[in-house]
Motif scaffolding. Structure first.
Motif, PDB file in Angstrom:
ATOM      1  N   GLU A 416       2.025 -13.754  15.267  1.00 14.82           N
ATOM      2  CA  GLU A 416       2.461 -14.760  14.132  1.00 14.82           C
ATOM      3  C   GLU A 416       3.719 -15.474  14.759  1.00 14.82           C
ATOM      4  OE1 GLU A 416      -0.266 -12.244  11.521  1.00 14.82           O
ATOM      5  OE2 GLU A 416       1.485 -11.886  13.007  1.00 14.82           O
ATOM      6  N   ALA A 417       4.595 -14.539  15.026  1.00 13.42           N
ATOM      7  CA  ALA A 417       5.872 -15.096  15.454  1.00 13.42           C
ATOM      8  C   ALA A 417       5.813 -15.842  16.883  1.00 13.42           C
ATOM      9  CB  ALA A 417       6.858 -13.841  15.688  1.00 13.42           C
ATOM     10  N   LEU A 418       4.892 -15.055  17.817  1.00 13.36           N
ATOM     11  CA  LEU A 418       4.631 -15.740  18.996  1.00 13.36           C
ATOM     12  C   LEU A 418       3.824 -17.218  18.902  1.00 13.36           C
ATOM     13  CD1 LEU A 418       4.478 -15.630  22.096  1.00 13.36           C
ATOM     14  CD2 LEU A 418       2.237 -14.486  21.828  1.00 13.36           C
ATOM     15  N   GLY A 419       3.064 -17.377  17.924  1.00  8.92           N
ATOM     16  CA  GLY A 419       2.218 -18.671  17.689  1.00  8.92           C
ATOM     17  C   GLY A 419       3.058 -19.583  17.491  1.00  8.92           C
ATOM     18  N   ILE A 420       3.968 -19.497  16.295  1.00  6.98           N
ATOM     19  CA  ILE A 420       4.782 -20.196  15.825  1.00  6.98           C
ATOM     20  C   ILE A 420       5.743 -20.744  16.930  1.00  6.98           C
ATOM     21  CG2 ILE A 420       6.522 -20.660  14.029  1.00  6.98           C
ATOM     22  CD1 ILE A 420       5.138 -18.954  12.240  1.00  6.98           C
TER      23      ILE A 420
END
Length: 443
Positions: A416-420
């Motif tokens: 999720e952090a990578l995607g954002i």
């Protein structure tokens, strides 16, 4: 509210800072390393503190001082920060803003993923948030390292505090040492034609002193001493906002069971709010930004001293090999940002801005300024002015990523952090490509 700063701790830190400055003035090797006095004082505090020789009478709570000083630092910065209009940012520093955003966010993402790879395939016993201790220390320096360390400590991983501060200390040395190699590469490649070598500096520059006839006043008097000293009012505002940062942080955090709102966020925002009120009421005519900037500088120096002195050698020894691998990867990635990404985004004159960016991406803004002064000793360029304009909107992103990345990595929200993060970088690239005026590409 935090543990109070003890007079004993302040006295020890002050004595170490004085000793460090005397050593810095008189030992050429320290001058050649461009070693900040606060870092040297912190190393002395580490050597003679409880981690090694244990001869300094620090209080039992001296390690808590770094947290309080971090809140004071960002509170003072908020009081000295105006939010520039998007038009001004775009016209004056659009490309630098874009590069700063891409560089800072991508360094956090790289550190998080590289660290996650190390903890998954090589050292599975390590905490999955291990990687971000690199970016918290490299990009953010000791201030951000203390913030992230405190968040990780609250989440249950105490070692993260020491690791972040260690990376921040190592980053100072890498910033200058590799920065000097970049300078020589820049001359060889024709990116710059000359730079001020150490041998060409006068004795004042080498010692980190200012010539008596070049010295300037720290601040302007804005109030009559018949009623109150001007600095007393400025100090009162910094202390007030710092206290509010803790109260508002505790209040906002009470709404969330697993999320702690950092004091540096509330302090920075509270400082900006108070500054806005002062402007609306015309009270800003009686405030001096230099006073707030120096308050931030004082907080930074003492934060560095307490932060380095509180490093636990046993923890560093335990993590030494993965930290070495992590640091090597971080240096390689940051060099790629400076030598490949920077010329394609910053355009002509990219090297000076890239070199300055190397300084703050591995050490602190002060390290970036030190390197910039070697290229441009009279500071005729606009790099610092552009950075100041680009800093404020960029700092909002920093606040979010410093606050949320430790929580995401610790609790398993890696993708999720990578995607954002990747989505934000893509958005910045689109803004830079289609909406901002761009300089001619250097390659």
């Amino acid at each position: 509210m935090p543990q109070g700063l003890m007079l004993t701790d302040l006295a020890i830190a002050g004595a170490l800072l004085l000793i460090a400055k005397v050593l810095r003035v008189n030992i050429p090797l320290l001058q050649r390393l461009y070693l900040p006095s606060a870092v040297l004082a912190g190393l002395l505090g580490l050597l003679f503190g409880p981690a090694i020789l244990n001869v300094l009478p620090w209080t039992q709570t001296f390690s808590h001082n770094a947290s309080l000083l971090t809140a004071a630092l960002f509170s003072a910065l908020g009081l000295a920060t105006d939010l520039p209009s998007p038009k001004i940012v775009a016209q004056r520093a659009g490309s630098l803003w874009a590069f700063n955003q891409i560089a800072s966010v991508s360094q956090w993402l790289f550190a998080a993923l590289f660290g996650l790879g190390l903890t998954t395939w090589i050292w599975p016993t390590l905490n999955p948030a291990f990687g971000i201790t690199l970016s918290s220390g490299f990009m953010g320096g000791h201030g951000s390292a203390a913030v992230v360390g405190n968040i990780l400590d609250d989440l249950g991983w105490e070692d993260g505090f020491t690791l972040g501060l260690t990376f921040a200390t190592v980053g100072i040395f890498l910033s200058i040492s590799i920065g000097m190699l970049l300078l020589q590469l820049g001359v060889k490649m024709g990116w710059i034609h000359t730079f001020t070598a150490f041998s060409n500096m006068d004795s004042y520059q080498r010692k980190g002193l200012i010539k008596p006839d070049h010295q300037k006043a720290v601040m302007k008097d804005t109030m009559s001493s018949l009623s109150v000293d001007s600095f007393a009012i400025h100090a009162a505002l910094v202390v007030l906002v710092t206290a509010c940062s803790y109260l508002s942080s505790d209040y906002l955090s009470s709404f969330f069971d697993s999320v702690q709102i950092p004091t540096f966020v509330t302090g920075f925002l509270a400082g900006m709010l108070l500054r806005l009120i002062a402007k609306r009421t015309h009270a800003n005519q009686y405030l001096c930004d230099n006073a707030f900037n120096h308050a931030a500088g004082i907080s930074t120096d003492y934060l560095i001293i307490f932060g380095i002195s509180a490093i636990k050698i046993t923890v560093v020894a335990h993590y030494l090999l993965p930290m070495t691998v992590m640091a090597a990867g971080g240096v390689a990635f940051t060099l790629w940002l400076i030598l490949w990404v920077a010329p394609r985004i910053l355009g002509e004159g990219w090297f000076e801005k890239g070199l300055f960016s190397w300084g703050w991406l591995t050490g602190t803004v002060a390290m970036g300024i030190a390197l910039l002064r070697i290229v441009d000793p009279e500071m005729k360029g606009t790099t610092l002015d552009d950075y100041a304009i680009a800093y404020v909107p960029g700092s909002i992103t920093d606040i979010f990523i410093i606050s949320l990345m430790p929580i995401a990595m610790y609790n398993g929200y890696h993708w999720e952090a990578l995607g954002i993060g990747l989505a934000y970088i893509l958005a910045v690239l689109c803004v830079w490509r289609f909406m901002l005026p761009r300089a001619a590409c250097a390659h």
